[in-house]
Each structure stands twice: as C-alpha cells, then as structure tokens.
Design a protein around this motif. Structure first.
Motif, PDB file in Angstrom:
ATOM      1  N   PRO A 247       0.798  -1.327   0.043  1.00 38.31           N
ATOM      2  CA  PRO A 247       0.045   0.010  -0.264  1.00 38.31           C
ATOM      3  C   PRO A 247       0.892   1.362   0.016  1.00 38.31           C
ATOM      4  CG  PRO A 247      -0.901  -1.574   1.667  1.00 38.31           C
ATOM      5  CD  PRO A 247       0.361  -2.090   1.058  1.00 38.31           C
ATOM      6  N   ASP A 248       1.969   1.509   0.821  1.00 36.52           N
ATOM      7  CA  ASP A 248       2.760   2.485   0.625  1.00 36.52           C
ATOM      8  C   ASP A 248       3.658   2.563  -0.644  1.00 36.52           C
ATOM      9  OD1 ASP A 248       4.283   0.285   1.224  1.00 36.52           O
ATOM     10  OD2 ASP A 248       5.393   1.264   3.044  1.00 36.52           O
ATOM     11  N   ALA A 249       3.656   1.749  -1.550  1.00 39.02           N
ATOM     12  CA  ALA A 249       4.582   1.925  -2.765  1.00 39.02           C
ATOM     13  C   ALA A 249       4.265   2.791  -3.574  1.00 39.02           C
ATOM     14  CB  ALA A 249       4.594   0.433  -3.286  1.00 39.02           C
ATOM     15  N   SER A 250       4.977   3.514  -4.165  1.00 40.35           N
ATOM     16  CA  SER A 250       4.773   4.419  -5.470  1.00 40.35           C
ATOM     17  C   SER A 250       5.045   3.837  -6.804  1.00 40.35           C
ATOM     18  CB  SER A 250       5.585   5.730  -5.397  1.00 40.35           C
ATOM     19  OG  SER A 250       7.072   5.234  -5.676  1.00 40.35           O
ATOM     20  N   TYR A 251       4.394   4.631  -7.750  1.00 42.37           N
ATOM     21  CA  TYR A 251       4.646   4.221  -9.276  1.00 42.37           C
ATOM     22  C   TYR A 251       6.126   3.904  -9.376  1.00 42.37           C
ATOM     23  CZ  TYR A 251       4.506   4.035 -14.351  1.00 42.37           C
ATOM     24  OH  TYR A 251       4.677   3.536 -15.489  1.00 42.37           O
ATOM     25  N   GLU A 252       6.906   4.880  -8.992  1.00 40.99           N
ATOM     26  CA  GLU A 252       8.382   4.730  -9.305  1.00 40.99           C
ATOM     27  C   GLU A 252       8.982   3.532  -8.621  1.00 40.99           C
ATOM     28  OE1 GLU A 252      12.217   7.855  -9.173  1.00 40.99           O
ATOM     29  OE2 GLU A 252      10.274   8.637  -9.031  1.00 40.99           O
ATOM     30  N   ASP A 253       8.434   3.169  -7.305  1.00 38.67           N
ATOM     31  CA  ASP A 253       9.126   2.083  -6.553  1.00 38.67           C
ATOM     32  C   ASP A 253       8.549   0.686  -7.591  1.00 38.67           C
ATOM     33  OD1 ASP A 253      10.086   3.427  -4.530  1.00 38.67           O
ATOM     34  OD2 ASP A 253       8.010   3.253  -3.680  1.00 38.67           O
ATOM     35  N   VAL A 254       7.415   0.530  -8.041  1.00 46.52           N
ATOM     36  CA  VAL A 254       6.831  -0.213  -9.046  1.00 46.52           C
ATOM     37  C   VAL A 254       7.926  -0.746 -10.053  1.00 46.52           C
ATOM     38  CG1 VAL A 254       5.085  -1.456 -10.320  1.00 46.52           C
ATOM     39  CG2 VAL A 254       4.524  -0.395  -8.153  1.00 46.52           C
ATOM     40  N   LEU A 255       8.403   0.468 -10.685  1.00 47.20           N
ATOM     41  CA  LEU A 255       9.254   0.426 -11.787  1.00 47.20           C
ATOM     42  C   LEU A 255      10.394  -0.262 -11.501  1.00 47.20           C
ATOM     43  CD1 LEU A 255       8.470   3.798 -14.088  1.00 47.20           C
ATOM     44  CD2 LEU A 255       7.353   1.500 -14.161  1.00 47.20           C
ATOM     45  N   ARG A 256      10.941   0.188 -10.299  1.00 48.30           N
ATOM     46  CA  ARG A 256      12.282  -0.123  -9.910  1.00 48.30           C
ATOM     47  C   ARG A 256      12.120  -1.665  -9.450  1.00 48.30           C
ATOM     48  NH1 ARG A 256      15.479   4.443  -9.553  1.00 48.30           N
ATOM     49  NH2 ARG A 256      14.796   6.330  -9.289  1.00 48.30           N
ATOM     50  N   ASP A 257      11.350  -1.960  -8.713  1.00 46.11           N
ATOM     51  CA  ASP A 257      11.068  -3.375  -8.392  1.00 46.11           C
ATOM     52  C   ASP A 257      10.841  -4.213  -9.546  1.00 46.11           C
ATOM     53  OD1 ASP A 257      11.567  -2.811  -5.850  1.00 46.11           O
ATOM     54  OD2 ASP A 257       9.202  -2.764  -5.543  1.00 46.11           O
ATOM     55  N   GLY A 258       9.969  -3.819 -10.681  1.00 52.96           N
ATOM     56  CA  GLY A 258       9.911  -4.635 -11.789  1.00 52.96           C
ATOM     57  C   GLY A 258      11.101  -4.868 -12.599  1.00 52.96           C
ATOM     58  N   ALA A 259      12.097  -3.731 -12.614  1.00 53.30           N
ATOM     59  CA  ALA A 259      13.417  -3.652 -13.568  1.00 53.30           C
ATOM     60  C   ALA A 259      14.200  -4.834 -12.816  1.00 53.30           C
ATOM     61  CB  ALA A 259      13.881  -2.253 -13.462  1.00 53.30           C
ATOM     62  N   ARG A 260      14.274  -4.672 -11.467  1.00 55.29           N
ATOM     63  CA  ARG A 260      15.245  -5.662 -10.759  1.00 55.29           C
ATOM     64  C   ARG A 260      14.628  -7.258 -11.181  1.00 55.29           C
ATOM     65  NH1 ARG A 260      13.668  -8.197  -6.449  1.00 55.29           N
ATOM     66  NH2 ARG A 260      12.069  -6.907  -5.927  1.00 55.29           N
TER      67      ARG A 260
END
Length: 734
Positions: free
Chosen positions: A512-525
């Motif tokens: 719930p506390d993640a941002s869209y930018e966090d999602v992009l970084r986690d997906g890239a990982r």
C-alpha cells in the motif's frame, strides 16, 4: 495530459476525438466471416467469367493465336500488384482495399482517386460480367442481353444486402461448379488436340502466330489484363477475412496458379479447335468449341455444361463484384471523403446504402457501354491503380512507421514494386487513346470531387510524409495510432510467444505504501535477473518512458515497455496495486512528471505490465502490447484483476480465453480426482495438453510420469471445445 501513443486501443473519449481528427467515422466493424476457400472463391470467380468466356475471341482479333501468350504474360505481369496487395492487406486489413492503402500511404487526395476510380473500374468489370450472362443465356433463349444483366444486378444487390456470409456461400457453390466443368473441358480439349487432331492441323491453326506483330501482342496483354484484375479484388473485403496474414496471400497465390493454367490451356484449345475467322467474331467461343469436341455426349449436353459453367462464372464475378465494389464507398464514408450515410450498416450488418449505390452505377454502365469498351476502360484504370499500389508499398516501408506490420512481405522489394509501376504504364500506353483519356478523365473527376467536397472534411496526411520527415509539420502522427489500433484488432500471430511469456512472467503484489516509481524499480530488478541488461539501464528506460509520455495508460493500467538490443526473447512483469498508483516520476532536478490514464473517472492505475522485447522485432513487440491492451478492454477485467486471490490467478486472467484453463487442485471439489495421479493416467480430452504446473514457487515441467499434488496449479492449452469440456467437468462450466 501526456500524449498516449496507444490511445486508439481504448474506446475512450480521447480515442474518439483522435479518430474523428483523423477524418474517420467511428462505427460498427464488419464481421469476420470469410476463410481461405472464400478468399480463393472470390479471387477465382472474379477472374474467370468474361476473361475466359467472352474475351478470347476479341483477343484473337487483336493478336491471332498468340492470344494465349497474352494471357500468360498478363498472369506474370500481375505478380507485382498481387504481392503488393497481399502485403498491404495483411498489414491493414480494412474495407476499401486499394482506397484505404492509397489514402494511408499517399494521402487523401490520392486515396480519393484510388477509391472512386477503383469503385468505377470494379463496377465496370462487374457490369461486363452480367452482360456476359445475357450473351450465353441467349444461346438457348432469345432474351434482351442488357435487360437480363440489369435484372441480375438487382438479384446480387439483394444477396449482398443480406450478408457477406450468404454472398460468400453462393460464391463457393458457383466456383465449385465452374472449376469442375472447366477441368472437364480442358481435359477433353487437350485430348482432342493431341490425340484426335493431326500435327499438321495443329501447326496450321497456329500460323501465322503473331499476325499483328509485337505491338498487337502488347496491346492484347493490356486488353486481357482485366481478366486478372479480380485477383486483387479480395483486398477490399480484407476486414471480413479470418486470419488475413495466412488466408489472403495463400488464397491469392492458389487462385492465380489455377486461373493462369485454365486461361492458357483453354485459349490454346479454342485456337486449335475453332476456325480463326469464327473465333474472332464469337462472343461465346467456349460454347462453340464445346459443340465441336463434345459431340459424343447426347443432345448437346457438352454445350449445356459449358453454358452452366459460363453462367456460374459470370454470376460469381457479378456477386463478388458487388461485394467488393460496395466496400469502397463504405471505407470512404468512414473517412468522410463521401457522405457519411454510406458507412451506415443495415439490419443485416452490411453497408446497405453502399451496396445499393453500387447496383445503381452498374445499371448505368450496362446501359451505356458495349462489351469491348467496358473491358478496355476497366483495364486501363486498373493498371493505373496497380502502379499506385506498388508505390504505396515503397512508401509504407520507407516511412518506417513501427506499427506497419504486414503478416506477409512482398519478395524482391523494391525491384518487384518498381517493375510493377513500369509495367502498368507501358501497358496503358499500348491500349489506345480512348483508354488513356478515360483514365485521365476519371483522375480529373476524382481530384475535382476531392477539392469540392472531401478536402474540407479530413485532417490527415499519408505515410509519405513520414518518409520525407524533413517536411516537419506535414508528418501525421495519427497514422501510427490508427495502425496500432489495427494491430490490436488483428491480434497475435501463431509464432508470437505471448502465452509462454505470460506463463513465465514474474508477479508483484504492490504494497500500500509503494509508489509507481517503486514499482518500476522493483519490476526492473526482477527483469534484470532474467535478461543480460544492467539494472540501471532498465530502471532508467522505464522512468524515462513516463517522463516523455511514451508509457501507454489504458483503463486503469500502465504499459511501460522497452526494446533492447541485448536480449533474444521477450520478458514480462505483472504488478497489481489494489489501492491504486499515481503515475508520477521525478527527474534529476526533482521535478515531477505525471501521466493520467485514459479512463479519467479513475486517475489511478491498478495494473502495471512491464514488457521488454528484442530490438530487432518491433512488430512482435507492438502485437504483444496490443494483446495486453485487448484484454484490458474486456468487460470486468479490472474488477477481476483486483479480486484475484494470488499470482497464478493474475497470470491466468491475462491469458484467459477459449483456449486456456488453469485448475487449482483441491480435495474439496471436482479436481480432487486428479490428485496423486500421473499425467499419463489422466484421460484428458483430445486436442488438449498440460502446458505448465506451478507448485508453490516452483515451475514443474509437465511429463507423462509427473504426479499431480494437492495445491498444484495446472495450466492447460487446447482447442475451445476441449477446454470447455474440462471447464464443465472440473469447474461446473464456469
């Protein structure tokens, strides 16, 4: 709002606006009801008729026995146009054929010339065919030829109003009758020439072979070229063809091969069997030849068979002609180049007004022109259109529009197209001033219509301005959006690995506390663990995509995507955010860059699909994005996405269609019977296979001795009937 390059994937207000700015009228699409044999039947039926049953006598009058060579050369010279039409039809399967291709490649003025001109050429050709029915019918019944042709125009108009499926059903029957009788005719004719006839007689009939020289032969090639023009007629109904990437080129090639053989062998038989003077003045030469060597059949039955075949041929051309020609005003009306009322579909979901207009124009031509005049005028303009079609392929390829993605590519590009352009104009030059003036007159009329009516109704330029990108403001970006929409409708190709990519996709359930930018970084990982690309490169690529507006946002979902030189196969990450994400990233200066989803009622996204694909296959990359966008359009998709209980359910939701099924094995439902059994011991339905087993966090490769366990997620692929049987057995039909 940042621009959405995939806006045409969603029927949202933005999409409708873009569509109208492109000059198109949103409306119902024609149903895809035509298969491979329908393509073959439309091409073949449209080529026989007048080309075989009327023109050989007129051709003999122009070039003598070398008329058979005129047919052979015309068949070879049609190849550039055929290959170009096949490429354009598989890239842009839309009603209107030549009009649509020329409009999108060369702009609306050339499109107007191609649309109206081809409409007139097709109606001329169809009118010629219906006149031929009257000529053959008069062998047995004294009938007014033109009256019969007009009556039959009404019949075929009525059949086409009812529907393309009914029209194509009639077409199949007519072509089967036609080809069966012609096979019998050719077999008997060749037997007559090579067995019953003396060699001296054979040589005598072929002498002089070319009485009017090379000029006479070239003139005749252009004259009989109309016999093959029906080959490309199927492009005008490409929107209604199932699997166009396969069925259009294959159907055209099969039709050309069989028709060319019948033309050359058939004309050779006519030349050998009939008196030269009689052949030159005969409007029913095939029936006359049948009477000469079918004398062993009782009571003139051979002539009756030929008359039946001729009537079937002319009827099939008339039927296919009305079907094809009516799609030109339909397509032009969608683009507002003619009154938009012609785009309306009637109660049978057919373009009723366009069909009625086609019938009315045919009646005018039947009453106005004689047989030879119709054939020559139709051939001349068709040659000009073929030249432009070949040019359109060059423009489309050189424009480098990424979403131009033909399922079939013309061989020998660009030499095939350049040869087609030269051939067309050389043949026109040998057809006489009347044909040239008619072509110029039609072009002048079309330009006049464009200036007087159409120019003020469209805001669109062709792909040629993508080729000459240095012209700047004339480059029309809406063309790429439109082609991407077509990619979505076409769907995947058989060789596209979409299913495999989704099945092995990594899944993120976003906190719930993640941002869209966090999602992009986690997906890239997660992607960096599978592809030989540095994590920083992936992160930067996805972040930059949002900053510059290159990330499509559709119905509560975002599709960040990259094409990378270093990878050899696509990879995908699925991310689900129940609370929703704001599409916002910051740059190095701390400035926020945001995008708003196309569905403005909900400014948040709940699904993020991160796709990376090889650099060298942009078409596949776009098709896979289009397939995801297509699933997002399905009613209830986002609600089901939000409610999915686990990662496997999210994956299954993206795959779900009539050919996929995933079962979770439980001990409290019908799947209990599968637990602790080997795959080889389960009686799966025919045409079905186990594609993947997910056991906890582990992927199990299915083998015959694999033992199924409680909690396994079993993904099956198969034909729709087999999948439905499994669904009924284990899920109660849900």
């Amino acid at each position: 709002m940042l621009p959405c390059p995939y806006a045409s994937y969603s029927p949202c207000p933005l999409t409708t606006h873009v569509y109208r700015m492109a000059g198109a009228t949103p409306g119902a699409k024609l149903r895809k009801e035509l298969g491979l044999f329908d393509v073959y039947a439309i091409c073949t039926g449209a080529m026989f008729s007048s080309g075989f049953f009327l023109l050989p006598g007129l051709a003999a009058a122009k070039t003598g026995p070398s008329g058979m060579l005129a047919y052979l050369f015309a068949g070879v010279l049609i190849l550039p146009a055929m290959f170009s039409q096949a490429e354009l039809s598989t890239a842009l399967p839309r009603a209107g054929g030549a009009y649509y291709f020329l409009d999108r490649a060369l702009g609306p003025m050339i499109g107007t010339i191609g649309g109206l001109g081809t409409f007139f050429a097709l109606t001329l050709k169809t009118a010629f065919a219906l006149v031929g029915i009257g000529a053959y019918a008069s062998l047995y019944v004294e009938v007014p030829v033109k009256t019969v042709a007009i009556a039959l125009t009404g019949v075929f108009v009525a059949i086409n109003v009812v529907g393309a499926k009914e029209s194509s059903g009639l077409q199949r029957v007519l072509v089967i009758i036609l080809m069966g009788v012609l096979a019998f005719f050719i077999a008997q004719g060749l037997l007559e020439v090579f067995v019953d006839q003396t060699p001296e007689r054979t040589r005598e009939q072929l002498t002089p072979f070319m009485p009017f020289g090379v000029a006479g032969l070239l003139s005749t090639i252009g004259f009989v070229f109309v016999s093959y023009a029906g080959l490309t007629k199927v492009a005008s109904v490409a929107e209604e063809i199932k699997n166009p990437d396969r069925n259009i080129p294959l159907g055209m090639i099969l039709a050309l091969a069989s028709t060319s053989f019948v033309y050359v062998a058939g004309v050779f038989i006519l030349v050998e069997v009939l008196d030269p003077d009689e052949l030159r003045s005969d409007l029913t030469p095939v029936a006359t030849a049948a009477a000469a060597f079918f004398d062993w059949l009782p009571s003139g039955a051979g002539v009756v068979l030929i008359v039946i075949a001729a009537l079937a041929a002319f009827a099939s051309t008339g039927n296919a002609g009305v079907l094809a020609a009516s799609r030109y005003p339909l397509a032009m009306a969608r683009d507002r180049l003619v009154p938009t009322s012609l785009a309306n579909l009637g109660r049978f979901q057919t373009p009723t007004r366009a069909i009625l207009l086609t019938g009315a124009v045919m009646v005018v031509f039947i009453l106005t022109f004689d047989e030879e005049g119709i054939a020559k005028l139709a051939s001349a303009f068709q040659l000009a259109i073929f030249a432009l079609i070949n040019l359109a392929v060059i423009v489309m390829r050189e424009s480098r529009i990424r979403s131009y993605d033909p399922g079939y590519r013309s061989p020998l590009y660009p030499w095939m197209q350049l040869a087609g352009i030269v051939i067309s104009f050389v043949l026109i030059a040998y057809m006489g001033w009347m044909a040239v003036l008619f072509t110029i007159g039609i072009i002048a009329f079309c330009i006049g219509w464009y200036v007087w009516y159409a120019r003020d109704h469209v805001v669109r330029d062709g792909a040629i301005y993508h080729w000459f990108a240095r012209l700047g403001e004339r480059r029309y970006e809406g063309l790429d959006r439109e082609f991407r929409g077509i990619l979505k409708e076409k769907g995947l190709r058989d060789e596209d690995p979409f299913d495999e990519v989704v099945l092995r996709a990594r899944v993120l359930d976003v906190s719930p506390d993640a941002s869209y930018e966090d999602v992009l970084r986690d997906g890239a990982r997660l992607l960096a663990e599978r592809v030989p690309v540095p994590l920083a490169t992936l992160e930067q690529g996805f972040l930059d995509g949002t900053r510059v507006g290159a990330t499509p946002t559709i119905r509560g979902a975002a599709l960040p995507h990259l094409r990378l030189l270093e990878i050899s196969e696509p990879e995908l990450v699925l991310a689900r955010s129940r609370q929703g994400l704001e599409l916002e990233v910051t740059d190095s200066l701390g400035t926020a860059h945001a995008a708003v989803p196309a569905d403005e009622d909900d400014p948040l996204v709940h699904a993020v699909f991160l796709l990376v694909s090889p650099e060298d296959d942009p078409g596949q990359h776009l098709r896979m994005l289009a397939q995801i966008a297509s699933r997002l359009d399905d009613p209830g998709f986002m609600d089901a996405w939000q409610a999915a209980p686990d990662a496997q359910a999210l994956t299954d939701l993206l795959l779900r269609d009539a050919r996929f099924l995933t079962l979770r094995l439980r001990d409290d439902d019908a799947t209990e019977s599968l637990i602790d059994r080997k795959l080889m011991d389960v009686q799966w339905p025919p045409d079905c296979l186990v594609a993947l087993i997910r056991r906890g966090d582990t992927m199990v490769v299915p083998q015959g001795r694999t033992v199924l366990q409680e909690g396994d997620l079993v993904t099956l692929l198969g034909e729709p009937d087999a999948i439905q049987a499994l669904r009924t057995t284990y899920l109660g039909g849900a």
